[in-house]
Design an enzyme around this catalytic site. Sequence first.
Site, short mmCIF file in Angstrom:
data_model
loop_
_atom_site.label_atom_id
_atom_site.label_comp_id
_atom_site.label_asym_id
_atom_site.label_seq_id
_atom_site.Cartn_x
_atom_site.Cartn_y
_atom_site.Cartn_z
CB SER A 1 -10.91 -3.39 7.35
OG SER A 1 -11.09 -2.88 8.57
CB SER A 2 -9.55 -7.37 3.12
OG SER A 2 -8.57 -6.61 3.70
CB CYS B 1 -1.91 -6.89 1.10
SG CYS B 1 -3.58 -7.01 0.12
CG HIS C 1 -5.72 -1.48 -1.44
ND1 HIS C 1 -5.40 -1.85 -0.13
CD2 HIS C 1 -5.42 -0.14 -1.72
CE1 HIS C 1 -5.02 -0.75 0.57
NE2 HIS C 1 -5.11 0.48 -0.38
CG ASP D 1 -3.56 3.65 0.12
OD1 ASP D 1 -3.33 4.81 0.34
OD2 ASP D 1 -4.53 3.22 0.81
CG ASP E 1 -3.88 -6.15 -3.88
OD1 ASP E 1 -4.62 -5.70 -3.38
OD2 ASP E 1 -2.68 -6.28 -3.31
CG ASP F 1 -1.72 -1.29 1.44
OD1 ASP F 1 -1.61 -2.01 0.47
OD2 ASP F 1 -2.37 -1.24 2.51
NE ARG G 1 -14.61 -6.37 -5.26
CZ ARG G 1 -13.63 -6.47 -4.50
NH1 ARG G 1 -12.51 -6.41 -4.72
NH2 ARG G 1 -14.18 -6.84 -3.07
O1 DAV Z 1 -11.32 -6.54 -1.81
O2 DAV Z 1 -11.00 -6.21 0.23
C1 DAV Z 1 -8.51 -5.58 0.05
C2 DAV Z 1 -7.12 -5.43 -0.19
C3 DAV Z 1 -6.51 -4.85 1.11
N1 DAV Z 1 -5.18 -4.37 0.75
C4 DAV Z 1 -10.71 -5.96 -0.78
C5 DAV Z 1 -9.48 -5.38 -1.09
#
Ligand code: DAV
Length: 384
Positions: A312-313, A366, A252, A202, A254, A110, A277
């Site tokens: 949180s992802s 990540c 993000h 980011d 990825d 990030d 998506r």
């Molecule tokens: O789809 O939740 C999370 C990526 C976290 N660096 C997602 C992306």
Amino acid sequence: MSFRVNAWTEWGKLKTIVVGKADNAAFQPEEPGYKGKINNPLIAQEINWPVGKKKQSVIDAANEQLDNLSHTLTSLGIKVLRPTPIDFSQNIKTPGWEVSNMFCCVCPRDVMITIGNYVIEATMSKRGRFFEYLSYRDIIYCLWHDSHMKWKTAPKPSMNINMYWEGYWSKFEGFDSKSNEEKHQILHNYQYVLNESEIAFDAADITKMGQDIFIQHSMTTNLKGIEWLRRELDQHVKIHVLNFPYDKEPSHIDCTLVPLRPPKNNIKGVILTNPERPLLEKDKIFFEKNNWQLIDSPLPNKINSQMPSFCSSSKWLSMNLLSIDENTLIVEENETELHSLLRSLEFELIKVPYRKVFEFGGSIHCSTCDIEREDTNESFFQTN
Ligand code: DAV
């Protein structure tokens, strides 16, 4: 250790990489750009999003999996660099704002990116991550020994309140009961929590495919951020902007668009896509016209779909894999359906346990940042 800073693709043979560390990690603080959501409804009834340092046992469990990834990479002959954790439980303050604590240094992806011989430090987009770059400065000074390496830091934004659109968080109220037309309108106006008053991005919103790099407009990267990257890099690469119109909270790239190997001798290149998506039709056509095959990832494994309480992802961390070279991928051990798909595409897989890292900001891709790959700025897109 000696290094050559050079990375143009996601798939060139990997020589040197950064792997994050969970030491001193704290809960990412709530602020205008971030609202914590507890995934477990029973816990969510009892407590608010926590502040301060995470439990030592949770940190130790993540470190065990991060260390295991580092050892796996080292055993493949890849050089591994680790950050220098600072005390992330400290309160931080600028003239314009203050937050109770910082986050962690688990996700170098990030914060920094190597494009060719440039290492670029991102502006970041969240207050709690404003100073995260400090954990990577020892590494960057180490890379500085390569006299060809160029170091750019993007202009630090103020992260003052006027950079954020606070209405963002109420945008989805009652979303599920809206008509499809209303849903599409909300989703497709691409108005996220960052406004366009300052440059912000980011680095994990970028994916590299040789002479072409793709940047997602998202919660963490605004159009000014993308424009800054374009002006800095347009001598070397061509920048493409991507929107994924059905991603409610894009952040993000990825877990959304993951290039695996390039087209070669009339065999199509492979990009792993996210079935929830989809790309815009024009972007889909662009990839296909240039001999790339878009292959939807299977649904994440049941175990990983139930995300850890303080993660949180999204469940699509399932796709967050790391290429060692065009034929070899490091993948999370539980994602069996993805393993079968990748094996059918003739990839060799190295499986690692990684679920304990999820609540520190992501999965395998990540928590790493490639510094050196055996690759060039070859063009893999001949047709516009
Ligand atoms: O789809 O939740 C999370 C990526 C976290 N660096 C997602 C992306």
